[in-house]
Scaffold this motif. Structure first.
Motif, PDB file in Angstrom:
ATOM      1  N   THR A 140      41.549  90.898  16.256  1.00  0.00           N
ATOM      2  CA  THR A 140      43.007  90.358  16.295  1.00  0.00           C
ATOM      3  C   THR A 140      43.922  91.204  15.697  1.00  0.00           C
ATOM      4  O   THR A 140      45.137  91.286  16.042  1.00  0.00           O
ATOM      5  CB  THR A 140      42.876  89.029  15.103  1.00  0.00           C
ATOM      6  N   ILE A 159      54.891  88.111  18.274  1.00  0.00           N
ATOM      7  CA  ILE A 159      53.504  87.466  17.677  1.00  0.00           C
ATOM      8  C   ILE A 159      53.469  86.043  17.979  1.00  0.00           C
ATOM      9  O   ILE A 159      52.892  85.453  18.064  1.00  0.00           O
ATOM     10  CB  ILE A 159      53.460  87.936  16.205  1.00  0.00           C
ATOM     11  N   TYR A 198      50.723  83.729  19.776  1.00  0.00           N
ATOM     12  CA  TYR A 198      49.733  82.771  18.985  1.00  0.00           C
ATOM     13  C   TYR A 198      50.282  81.366  19.258  1.00  0.00           C
ATOM     14  O   TYR A 198      49.503  80.366  19.392  1.00  0.00           O
ATOM     15  CB  TYR A 198      49.808  82.959  17.695  1.00  0.00           C
TER      16      TYR A 198
END
Ligand SMILES: Nc1ncnc2c1ncn2[C@@H]1O[C@H](COP(=O)(O)OP(=O)(O)O)[C@@H](O)[C@H]1O
Ligand SMILES: [Mg+2]
Lengths: 292, 238
Positions: free
Chosen positions: A2, A254, A258
């Motif tokens: 990650t 980001i 996600y």
């Protein structure tokens, strides 16, 4: 694992964020001399990108395409100053807000009619093949964004600091009347700032188009984020817009990784709302942005 | 060098100048005095183009300049050091001075070398400016800002200099220094129109003087004659 994804997202996102920073820098240039900004700046980015695309399809070499795009951007900036800003400023009215929005809408429909509604790829001689640096993959096209943004901002900052005309630029923003008394024409200085902000918009368009494609709707998406950046960073600090722009770009990328790509626009909007609620004067600048 | 005839100007609908006429001959210092609100600053603003005259004529070195933008008039050789000094606060002292010479210098590179002699001259006149040349003009004291404003006007190598209340708000010692400078510039042959509230000192340096009342020239003459004028004595020199 990650961590490396986050690193990847941060790098490519913040490179994209430099484009927002550059557009926000265009707001700063005209705000400095005239306390006005072009609300249709996104359309300048888009139209300059389309013009550059046309030059490419005509078969011109890339350097000539860039030069032509920048020149056209300067002309568009001058046009906006003449048609949307000058009269309002002479009357000391805030009519430029509405006028620049209307000019943006005009550019939008011209673009739709001339180039069509579809998004089109923007060919570039710079390679799209990712190269592996440390733990992340970046493409030379993405890197060219950083090079281009820093080159044009650096050139303008050197102009402002090292040339007499650049100092005159600062003098007019400090005290327009006193500048006039030194023989510095405020009208000419405002024109110059609009031409420069048009150039900056064109650079943004040429840099971002190979990544995002070119289309009439690219304008509104870019300008909203540039606004978020300008509001958070303030209208004075070039360093501020770079930092905030990169931060916003990273956050976006980001979030869309996600939360899903539908959330890409969310960080910019949240940032804008937070900034206006908490610090209407900007984190890096002291200027009151009462007009925005 | 500077001839003003029948000048009318005002703000919005209110007319402040109702036909002002005056003349500043080359190489002379002319004082413009009068009570607060008489229209002295407005006269200067209408001459330099900061305010557009509604009627009348301004001749600079024989050339009509009324109605031109202030920047054009400045490039033709008129330097106006305005009321309240108006230095460029965020710029350095030296940049302020360089911009004073904007009309004569190359716009991009080499301007510093070209201005070096004039900078030296201003620094010699005001040594304190040399000490503070890198400092932001906004951080200077009132007196230093006034010196900077005068120095900046000198940098233009103007044909005519307009000084609006250079002594305003300054301590008495500094006022003396400002007047010493004006006297020295006069010796060097500068043509100057000087607005002052300190009528006595202004008459002390001037070759000729005008007294303004409610937008018109009420009295004029050589300082020696004005000093004997009863109206003057009563209103300004008592
Ligand atoms: N910016 C302005 N707007 C409206 N009226 C003004 C302005 N500046 C000056 N005035 C008016 O013009 C008159 C002359 O002012 P001014 O020229 O500043 O006088 P002085 O310099 O002799 O003290 C005054 O009555 C003043 O109130
Ligand atoms: Mg006054």
């Amino acid at each position: 694992m990650t961590l490396s994804i986050i690193a990847q997202m941060t790098v490519s996102g913040s490179l994209m964020g430099l484009v927002y920073a550059l557009i926000a820098y265009g707001f700063q240039l005209t705000y400095a001399t005239s306390k006005s900004v072009n609300f249709g700046q996104g359309e300048l980015v888009m139209v300059s990108a389309f013009v550059s695309l046309t030059l490419i399809t005509l078969g011109l070499p890339y350097w000539l395409v860039v030069l032509g795009g920048l020149f056209f951007g300067a002309l568009l900036g001058l046009f906006v100053e003449r048609a949307g800003v000058r009269l309002a400023l002479e009357q000391r009215s805030e009519g430029w807000i509405l006028l620049t929005i209307i000019l943006g809408l005009l550019f939008f429909s011209v673009a739709e009619n001339v180039w069509g509604r579809d998004d089109r790829p923007f060919p570039t001689p710079i390679s799209q093949q990712p190269i592996h640096i440390l733990a992340v993959d970046v493409t030379p096209v993405e890197l060219s964004v950083a090079v281009g943004v820093f080159a044009i901002m650096g050139a303008i900052e050197i102009f402002k600091r090292q040339t007499l005309l650049g100092k005159a630029f600062d003098a007019v923003s400090a005290d327009r009347d006193a500048g006039e008394l030194m023989g510095i024409s405020a009208t000419q200085t405002v024109k110059l700032s609009y031409a420069l902000s048009g150039v900056v918009a064109a650079v943004a368009g040429i840099l971002v188009s190979p990544i995002t494609t070119v289309g009439p709707t690219m304008a509104s998406a870019l300008v909203l984020k540039a606004f978020s950046v300008a509001v958070v960073a303030g209208l004075e600090s070039g360093f501020g817009v770079v930092v905030v722009g990169m931060f916003l770009g990273a956050l976006e990328s980001i979030a869309s990784f996600y939360l899903g790509s539908g959330w890409r626009e969310a960080p910019g909007l949240v940032l804008l709302i937070l900034a206006l609620a908490i610090r209407p004067t900007g984190v890096f600048g002291k200027t009151l942005i009462r007009k925005v | 060098m500077l001839t003003v005839s029948d000048l009318h100007a005002g703000y919005g609908l209110s007319e402040v100048l109702a036909g002002t006429s005056l003349e500043v001959k080359a190489g002379t210092v002319v004082a413009l005095i009068g009570a607060n609100g008489a229209g002295k600053t407005t006269t200067m603003r209408a001459i330099s183009g900061m305010l557009r005259p509604t009627k009348g004529q301004v001749l600079l070195d024989g050339k009509p300049v009324q109605g031109l933008p202030a920047s054009r008039i400045a490039r033709l050789g008129l330097a106006h050091s305005p009321e309240g000094r108006k230095v460029f606060g965020p710029l350095s002292v030296e940049d302020n001075l360089l911009l004073g010479a904007f009309r004569r210098l190359p716009r991009f590179f080499g301007f510093h070398a070209r201005a070096a002699r004039d900078l030296d001259r201003v620094y010699e006149l005001f040594p304190r400016l040399r000490e503070r040349k890198k400092q932001d003009a906004g951080t200077l004291s009132g007196g230093e800002q006034q010196m900077l404003a005068i120095g900046r006007a000198l940098m233009a190598q103007p044909k005519v200099m307009l000084l609006d209340e250079p002594s305003m708000g300054l301590a008495p010692v500094i006022v003396q220094e400002v007047f010493r400078t004006i006297r020295r510039l006069k010796q060097e042959g500068m043509t100057m129109l000087l607005v002052e509230q300190f009528a006595k000192q202004a008459l002390g340096v001037a070759d000729y003087a005008y007294v303004m009342e409610r937008g018109r020239i009420a009295i004029e003459g050589k300082p020696a004659d004005l000093r004997r004028d009863e109206r003057m004595l009563a209103a300004y020199l008592g």
